[in-house]
Design a protein around this motif. Structure first.
Motif, PDB file in Angstrom:
ATOM      1  N   HIS A  17      37.940  45.419  76.303  1.00 20.95           N
ATOM      2  CA  HIS A  17      38.780  44.479  77.009  1.00 20.95           C
ATOM      3  C   HIS A  17      38.437  44.309  78.606  1.00 20.95           C
ATOM      4  O   HIS A  17      38.238  43.327  79.050  1.00 20.95           O
ATOM      5  CB  HIS A  17      40.023  44.769  76.865  1.00 20.95           C
ATOM      6  CG  HIS A  17      41.046  43.672  77.249  1.00 20.95           C
ATOM      7  ND1 HIS A  17      41.160  42.295  76.833  1.00 20.95           N
ATOM      8  CD2 HIS A  17      41.880  43.561  78.339  1.00 20.95           C
ATOM      9  CE1 HIS A  17      42.173  41.682  77.341  1.00 20.95           C
ATOM     10  NE2 HIS A  17      42.378  42.791  78.407  1.00 20.95           N
ATOM     11  N   SER A  18      38.400  45.508  79.222  1.00 22.53           N
ATOM     12  CA  SER A  18      38.289  45.525  80.478  1.00 22.53           C
ATOM     13  C   SER A  18      36.625  44.971  80.840  1.00 22.53           C
ATOM     14  O   SER A  18      36.504  44.125  81.875  1.00 22.53           O
ATOM     15  CB  SER A  18      38.195  47.085  80.995  1.00 22.53           C
ATOM     16  OG  SER A  18      37.800  46.949  82.329  1.00 22.53           O
ATOM     17  N   GLN A  21      36.924  41.199  80.532  1.00 27.75           N
ATOM     18  CA  GLN A  21      37.514  40.643  81.720  1.00 27.75           C
ATOM     19  C   GLN A  21      36.535  40.539  82.836  1.00 27.75           C
ATOM     20  O   GLN A  21      36.671  39.520  83.645  1.00 27.75           O
ATOM     21  CB  GLN A  21      38.810  41.673  82.089  1.00 27.75           C
ATOM     22  CG  GLN A  21      40.049  41.241  81.139  1.00 27.75           C
ATOM     23  CD  GLN A  21      41.017  42.248  81.683  1.00 27.75           C
ATOM     24  OE1 GLN A  21      40.942  43.381  81.980  1.00 27.75           O
ATOM     25  NE2 GLN A  21      42.095  41.566  82.118  1.00 27.75           N
ATOM     26  N   GLU A  24      34.185  37.803  82.649  1.00 28.69           N
ATOM     27  CA  GLU A  24      35.083  36.322  82.842  1.00 28.69           C
ATOM     28  C   GLU A  24      35.482  36.334  84.341  1.00 28.69           C
ATOM     29  O   GLU A  24      35.777  34.956  84.822  1.00 28.69           O
ATOM     30  CB  GLU A  24      36.255  36.507  81.905  1.00 28.69           C
ATOM     31  CG  GLU A  24      35.851  36.105  80.668  1.00 28.69           C
ATOM     32  CD  GLU A  24      35.427  34.976  80.131  1.00 28.69           C
ATOM     33  OE1 GLU A  24      36.036  33.767  80.393  1.00 28.69           O
ATOM     34  OE2 GLU A  24      34.074  34.784  79.733  1.00 28.69           O
ATOM     35  N   ASN A  25      35.202  37.355  85.187  1.00 29.86           N
ATOM     36  CA  ASN A  25      35.590  37.132  86.651  1.00 29.86           C
ATOM     37  C   ASN A  25      34.531  36.215  87.184  1.00 29.86           C
ATOM     38  O   ASN A  25      33.348  36.963  87.416  1.00 29.86           O
ATOM     39  CB  ASN A  25      35.766  38.597  87.103  1.00 29.86           C
ATOM     40  CG  ASN A  25      36.165  38.450  88.565  1.00 29.86           C
ATOM     41  OD1 ASN A  25      35.338  38.053  89.655  1.00 29.86           O
ATOM     42  ND2 ASN A  25      37.461  38.672  88.914  1.00 29.86           N
ATOM     43  N   TYR A  40      34.470  37.123  73.295  1.00 27.70           N
ATOM     44  CA  TYR A  40      35.012  38.500  73.106  1.00 27.70           C
ATOM     45  C   TYR A  40      33.968  39.043  72.046  1.00 27.70           C
ATOM     46  O   TYR A  40      33.522  40.049  71.892  1.00 27.70           O
ATOM     47  CB  TYR A  40      36.456  38.784  72.798  1.00 27.70           C
ATOM     48  CG  TYR A  40      36.862  40.019  72.569  1.00 27.70           C
ATOM     49  CD1 TYR A  40      36.928  41.067  73.833  1.00 27.70           C
ATOM     50  CD2 TYR A  40      36.941  40.740  71.441  1.00 27.70           C
ATOM     51  CE1 TYR A  40      37.240  42.296  73.883  1.00 27.70           C
ATOM     52  CE2 TYR A  40      37.312  42.061  71.488  1.00 27.70           C
ATOM     53  CZ  TYR A  40      37.484  42.861  72.466  1.00 27.70           C
ATOM     54  OH  TYR A  40      37.620  44.260  72.660  1.00 27.70           O
ATOM     55  N   HIS A  91      34.920  46.422  87.368  1.00 28.43           N
ATOM     56  CA  HIS A  91      35.414  45.354  86.315  1.00 28.43           C
ATOM     57  C   HIS A  91      36.522  44.212  87.041  1.00 28.43           C
ATOM     58  O   HIS A  91      36.853  43.383  86.533  1.00 28.43           O
ATOM     59  CB  HIS A  91      35.930  45.765  85.028  1.00 28.43           C
ATOM     60  CG  HIS A  91      34.810  46.432  84.334  1.00 28.43           C
ATOM     61  ND1 HIS A  91      35.070  46.858  83.179  1.00 28.43           N
ATOM     62  CD2 HIS A  91      33.602  46.426  84.315  1.00 28.43           C
ATOM     63  CE1 HIS A  91      34.410  47.527  82.461  1.00 28.43           C
ATOM     64  NE2 HIS A  91      33.037  47.058  83.128  1.00 28.43           N
ATOM     65  N   ASP A  92      36.554  44.634  88.291  1.00 29.57           N
ATOM     66  CA  ASP A  92      37.786  43.913  88.912  1.00 29.57           C
ATOM     67  C   ASP A  92      37.598  44.106  90.311  1.00 29.57           C
ATOM     68  O   ASP A  92      37.371  45.110  90.893  1.00 29.57           O
ATOM     69  CB  ASP A  92      39.030  44.268  88.635  1.00 29.57           C
ATOM     70  CG  ASP A  92      40.404  43.333  89.086  1.00 29.57           C
ATOM     71  OD1 ASP A  92      40.293  43.050  90.382  1.00 29.57           O
ATOM     72  OD2 ASP A  92      41.246  43.441  88.389  1.00 29.57           O
TER      73      ASP A  92
END
Length: 177
Positions: A17-18, A21, A24-25, A40, A91-92
């Motif tokens: 999931h991470s 994400q 998708e960023n 996914y 991831h972020d």
């Protein structure tokens, strides 16, 4: 593998999931030169394929509480020549500029050179990814070549920069640690 800020462990399905994400960023996609759109199920298929690939080691980058914040891979391992490719992604953007990526790269280099007994790691980074370039140079990677205007993204061309680090360079850089 555990550092002061992060630990590396095998990538697991619970981390996908991470991972999803991250792809998708928009900022992360730009820095990594990712143009393709994924669903996914694509991520799950990638994970299943990578898990069966003996020429790669995939790791989750986790905070010390085991929260996955990124991933890295030592891949395309060529045992005959003791070399491999390397990639990393947080991831972020909220995890950028906190030392997490720097420490994860150091843990990965230690693993590659001491556990896998590789002699060389190589990566490609795009010229617009200034933060990545700086981090790789700090870790000991050296620019070995430039593929000019190799990527066209967001209406602009970027160079693809090939970087590498050798085991002897890594050992010399870290001999006092």
């Amino acid at each position: 593998m555990k550092g002061d800020l992060v630990c590396l462990r095998s990538l697991e399905k619970r981390d996908l999931h991470s991972f999803y994400q991250a792809i998708e960023n928009k900022e992360i996609r730009y820095m990594t030169g990712t143009k393709k759109q994924f669903i996914y199920e694509d991520v799950v298929q990638f994970y299943d394929k990578a898990a069966d690939d003996s020429t790669r080691h995939d790791f989750a980058i986790c905070l010390l509480n085991d929260q996955c914040i990124g991933d890295l891979a030592i891949l395309e391992i060529d045992e005959g020549n003791n070399k491999a490719a390397f990639r990393i992604a947080l991831h972020d953007p909220k995890y950028f500029n906190k030392g997490y990526g720097t420490e994860a790269v150091q843990l990965a280099l230690d693993y590659a050179f001491h556990k896998l007994n590789l002699n060389r790691l190589q990566l490609e980074v795009y010229s617009h990814n200034k933060r990545g370039l700086k981090a790789y140079e700090k870790a000991g990677f050296k620019v070995e070549g430039v593929l000019r205007d190799a990527l066209f993204i967001d209406g602009k061309y970027s160079d693809e920069i090939i970087m590498g680090v050798l085991k002897r360079e890594y050992i010399e850089k870290n001999k006092d640690k």
